[in-house]
Design an enzyme around this catalytic site. Sequence first.
Site, PDB file in Angstrom:
ATOM      1  N   ASN A   5      50.911  43.408  41.582  1.00 30.18           N
ATOM      2  CA  ASN A   5      50.534  42.211  42.338  1.00 30.18           C
ATOM      3  C   ASN A   5      49.553  41.440  41.461  1.00 30.18           C
ATOM      4  OD1 ASN A   5      49.571  40.291  44.084  1.00 30.18           O
ATOM      5  ND2 ASN A   5      48.509  41.738  45.436  1.00 30.18           N
ATOM      6  N   TRP A   6      50.058  40.384  40.865  1.00 29.09           N
ATOM      7  CA  TRP A   6      49.218  39.641  39.920  1.00 29.09           C
ATOM      8  C   TRP A   6      48.196  38.740  40.607  1.00 29.09           C
ATOM      9  CZ3 TRP A   6      53.196  37.659  35.691  1.00 29.09           C
ATOM     10  CH2 TRP A   6      53.586  38.742  34.897  1.00 29.09           C
ATOM     11  N   LYS A   7      48.338  38.571  41.930  1.00 29.04           N
ATOM     12  CA  LYS A   7      47.430  37.667  42.655  1.00 29.04           C
ATOM     13  C   LYS A   7      47.407  36.298  41.971  1.00 29.04           C
ATOM     14  CE  LYS A   7      45.130  41.727  44.324  1.00 29.04           C
ATOM     15  NZ  LYS A   7      43.913  42.398  44.784  1.00 29.04           N
ATOM     16  N   HIS A  94      49.226  41.097  52.973  1.00 28.85           N
ATOM     17  CA  HIS A  94      48.173  41.603  52.084  1.00 28.85           C
ATOM     18  C   HIS A  94      46.811  41.341  52.715  1.00 28.85           C
ATOM     19  CE1 HIS A  94      45.513  42.089  48.676  1.00 28.85           C
ATOM     20  NE2 HIS A  94      46.465  42.832  48.130  1.00 28.85           N
ATOM     21  N   GLU A  96      44.131  40.326  51.592  1.00 19.86           N
ATOM     22  CA  GLU A  96      43.483  39.057  51.205  1.00 19.86           C
ATOM     23  C   GLU A  96      44.038  37.907  52.033  1.00 19.86           C
ATOM     24  OE1 GLU A  96      44.137  39.501  46.992  1.00 19.86           O
ATOM     25  OE2 GLU A  96      42.674  41.146  46.991  1.00 19.86           O
ATOM     26  N   GLU A 166      46.844  50.090  51.920  1.00 20.47           N
ATOM     27  CA  GLU A 166      45.800  49.603  51.020  1.00 20.47           C
ATOM     28  C   GLU A 166      44.472  49.530  51.761  1.00 20.47           C
ATOM     29  OE1 GLU A 166      47.617  47.232  47.564  1.00 20.47           O
ATOM     30  OE2 GLU A 166      47.347  45.831  49.214  1.00 20.47           O
ATOM     31  N   GLY A 172      40.231  46.264  44.476  1.00 20.61           N
ATOM     32  CA  GLY A 172      39.437  45.512  43.514  1.00 20.61           C
ATOM     33  C   GLY A 172      38.006  45.994  43.381  1.00 20.61           C
ATOM     34  N   SER A 212      42.689  49.973  43.624  1.00 24.08           N
ATOM     35  CA  SER A 212      42.087  50.500  42.395  1.00 24.08           C
ATOM     36  C   SER A 212      42.905  51.615  41.729  1.00 24.08           C
ATOM     37  CB  SER A 212      40.642  50.953  42.650  1.00 24.08           C
ATOM     38  OG  SER A 212      39.846  49.855  43.061  1.00 24.08           O
ATOM     39  N   GLY A 233      46.846  45.814  41.641  1.00 21.24           N
ATOM     40  CA  GLY A 233      46.338  44.495  41.290  1.00 21.24           C
ATOM     41  C   GLY A 233      45.787  44.500  39.882  1.00 21.24           C
ATOM     42  N   GLY A 234      44.483  44.722  39.769  1.00 23.72           N
ATOM     43  CA  GLY A 234      43.779  44.601  38.490  1.00 23.72           C
ATOM     44  C   GLY A 234      44.458  45.292  37.320  1.00 23.72           C
TER      45      GLY A 234
HETATM   46  P1  PGA Z   1      43.607  46.486  42.980  1.00 25.10           P
HETATM   47  O1  PGA Z   1      44.434  45.614  44.046  1.00 25.10           O
HETATM   48  O2  PGA Z   1      44.583  47.367  42.276  1.00 25.10           O
HETATM   49  O3  PGA Z   1      42.994  45.453  42.045  1.00 25.10           O
HETATM   50  O4  PGA Z   1      42.576  47.249  43.733  1.00 25.10           O
HETATM   51  C1  PGA Z   1      45.446  46.186  44.806  1.00 25.10           C
HETATM   52  C2  PGA Z   1      46.075  45.152  45.713  1.00 25.10           C
HETATM   53  O5  PGA Z   1      45.346  44.295  46.218  1.00 25.10           O
HETATM   54  O6  PGA Z   1      47.296  45.158  45.947  1.00 25.10           O
END
Ligand code: PGA
Length: 251
Positions: A5-7, A94, A96, A166, A172, A212, A233-234
């Site tokens: 997930n590149w956001k 998600h 966010e 999640e 993050g 994470s 994500g990251g």
């Molecule tokens: P993260 O994000 O790996 O940066 O913690 C995961 C996500 O939001 O899908």
Amino acid sequence: MIAANWKMYKTIPEAVAYVGRFVPMVRNAADVDILIAPPFTAISSVAAALKKGGRTDIFVAAQDVFYEEKGAFTGEVSPSMIRDAGGGFAIVGHSERRQYFHETDSLVNKKAKAALKGGLGVIICVGETIEERNTGRTFDVVKRQVSEALVEFQEADFKNTVFAYEPIWAIGTGVTATPEQAEEAHLFIRSVMKEIYGGDIAGDMRILYGGSVKPDNVDEIMACPDVDGALVGGASLDPESFSRLVMFKKG
Ligand code: PGA
């Protein structure tokens, strides 16, 4: 399934350069579905770059989707537009989106159903806040999110549905759920699904862990019996790091 997930990261040239480096790195990945969710603007370029690299089996996903096919909905993108751009999946719910854009369980449900109807697979995200965990409400919250996301699902929909657990406190933050915490939540999600839809659907459902996930913890997370993948994500933003996740070591 290992999903990136590149956001809100990467321009089109950055996305295309990433695919060019990533494809050779995962040439030998076996038995794993790979998915990349770029920003909407880079979906078609990523799909084209994957095609050029001979990896049309790598799924491209949107990070969100709207529930109408067309109309006066400024700023929204429909399931068929995502397919048109080369996407095969959409992420819905998600944290966010729930947090910053006030998405509710019923909106997540509408989006998931529309995506499936429009021929996309969906990744439905659920997970508790730290306050909810600390006050013993994790299971209540996750049960509500799972059952409300699935309202009016038909049996065939489950084949194209993936869950992502999640925990918000792990996204993050560098704080990963322990394998025990992940396994406990995944088993719980499966038990909720079993209660409503029966053992076959619950047993076949893929449940990804997100929060994470990194090269140094992916193997222990993936070793949990009820963890069927990761949503990252990251650590997905760098092809080297993401390819290591895709090539996780099977316990
Ligand atoms: P993260 O994000 O790996 O940066 O913690 C995961 C996500 O939001 O899908």
